[in-house]
Design an enzyme around this catalytic site. Structure first.
Site: not given
Length: 332
Positions: A205, A257
């Site tokens: 992320k 992400k």
């Protein structure tokens, strides 16, 4: 003109829609799309998110309607985020593991109504629930800097994950990027008797500008940034390492992400991962598509499908997206 003497004519496989369908190498299906939903405390009707037109903060009643729509469309999983009242936020984010907290109430309501008809995944992070907007409690380091306390955050995630499992979540999704979070949550769930509750780890992320509209969606109180715990967008090997560590710690799924600007990471993780790989088409990606289509600059349906197909082609087994239910309808 004399025909060219070509050993290969790839265009033969593009001649008709049926031919193109026959040889398609990537397929989008509703069961591979995960619908992201927001539920907010203290509202009487759904509130549209200004920077994400077409997306809403839902009430406990309206979120049930959205889940029903998702099931009817063939969606197999939802990812649920909670938006508490401002007065319920504190520096620890304690409403995140309160039984009467908005996220846990929503999980319970969805599980009660739909049982196992859809996989209920809950976001397991504190940024929506802390008064300072960071993903865990704050502390001061040896140089006097205010930082997020890694180990205290992990302890809080464990309480949050167990509370979500008690409420009825089939899967928890730690997204705070704290070291050791997956192993600790796995142990906490097992100790509490929730050995069947899965973990989708937000493994790679990145500290991304593409998250901007999401902060509107969850009413974030953040002042500053998360660069000290989310990954540097310049780094590739770090994302692979984080995914490897999460798999070793017991993650059932790993995630990258955002998606669009990190398809190289999706591909690399997919190439080695023994567990399913997810990618999250985030709020900024959604907002850009919506803005461009609203201005007539792009064909909305085509660009949505193309963007999702690109994520799938890169290696994602499943895609978290705000378009999931809508796209499932198109695919059907």
């Amino acid at each position: 003109m004399k025909n060219l003497e070509l050993p290969f004519r790839p265009r033969r496989l593009r001649t008709t829609a049926a031919m193109r369908s026959l040889v398609a190498q990537t397929e989008l299906t509703p069961r591979n799309l995960i619908q992201v939903l927001f539920v907010r405390d203290g509202i009487e009707s759904p509130q549209e998110i200004a920077s994400m037109p077409g997306q809403y903060q839902h009430t406990l009643d309206s979120v049930l309607d959205e889940v029903s729509r998702a099931i009817d469309a063939g969606i197999a999983c939802i990812d649920l985020f909670g938006v508490p009242l401002d007065e319920d936020k504190d520096d620890q984010g304690s409403v995140a593991w309160a039984e009467d907290g908005i996220l846990n109430r929503a999980i319970a309501a969805i599980r009660h109504k739909f049982g196992n008809d859809i996989v209920i995944m809950a976001d397991t992070c504190l940024d929506e629930f802390t008064s300072h907007g960071h993903c865990g409690p704050l502390t001061t380091d040896q140089f006097g800097n205010t930082v997020v306390d890694n180990d205290a955050s992990v302890e809080s995630y464990c309480k949050m994950a167990v509370a979500q499992a008690k409420a009825g979540a089939h899967m928890v999704s730690p997204s705070g990027m704290m070291d050791g979070q997956v192993a600790a949550i796995r142990q906490a769930l097992d100790d509490a008797g929730f050995t069947d509750v899965a973990i989708m780890a937000y493994s790679a992320k990145y500290a991304s500008a593409f998250f901007g509209p999401f902060r509107d969606a969850v009413g974030s109180s953040l002042d500053g940034d998360r660069k000290s715990y989310q990954q540097d967008p310049a780094n590739r090997r770090e994302g692979v390492l984080e995914a490897q560590l999460d798999i070793e710690e017991g993650a059932d799924f790993v995630m990258v992400k955002p998606a669009m600007a990190y398809l190289d990471i999706v591909r690399e993780v997919a190439d080695f991962s023994p567990v399913p790989v997810a990618a999250y088409q985030v709020s900024g990606e959604y907002a850009m598509i919506e803005a461009a289509s609203a201005n007539g600059w792009v064909d909305r349906e085509r660009i949505v499908l193309e963007s999702l197909s690109g994520i799938k082609r890169a290696g994602a087994d499943m895609i978290l997206t705000y378009y999931a239910t809508e796209v499932a309808g198109w695919l059907k």
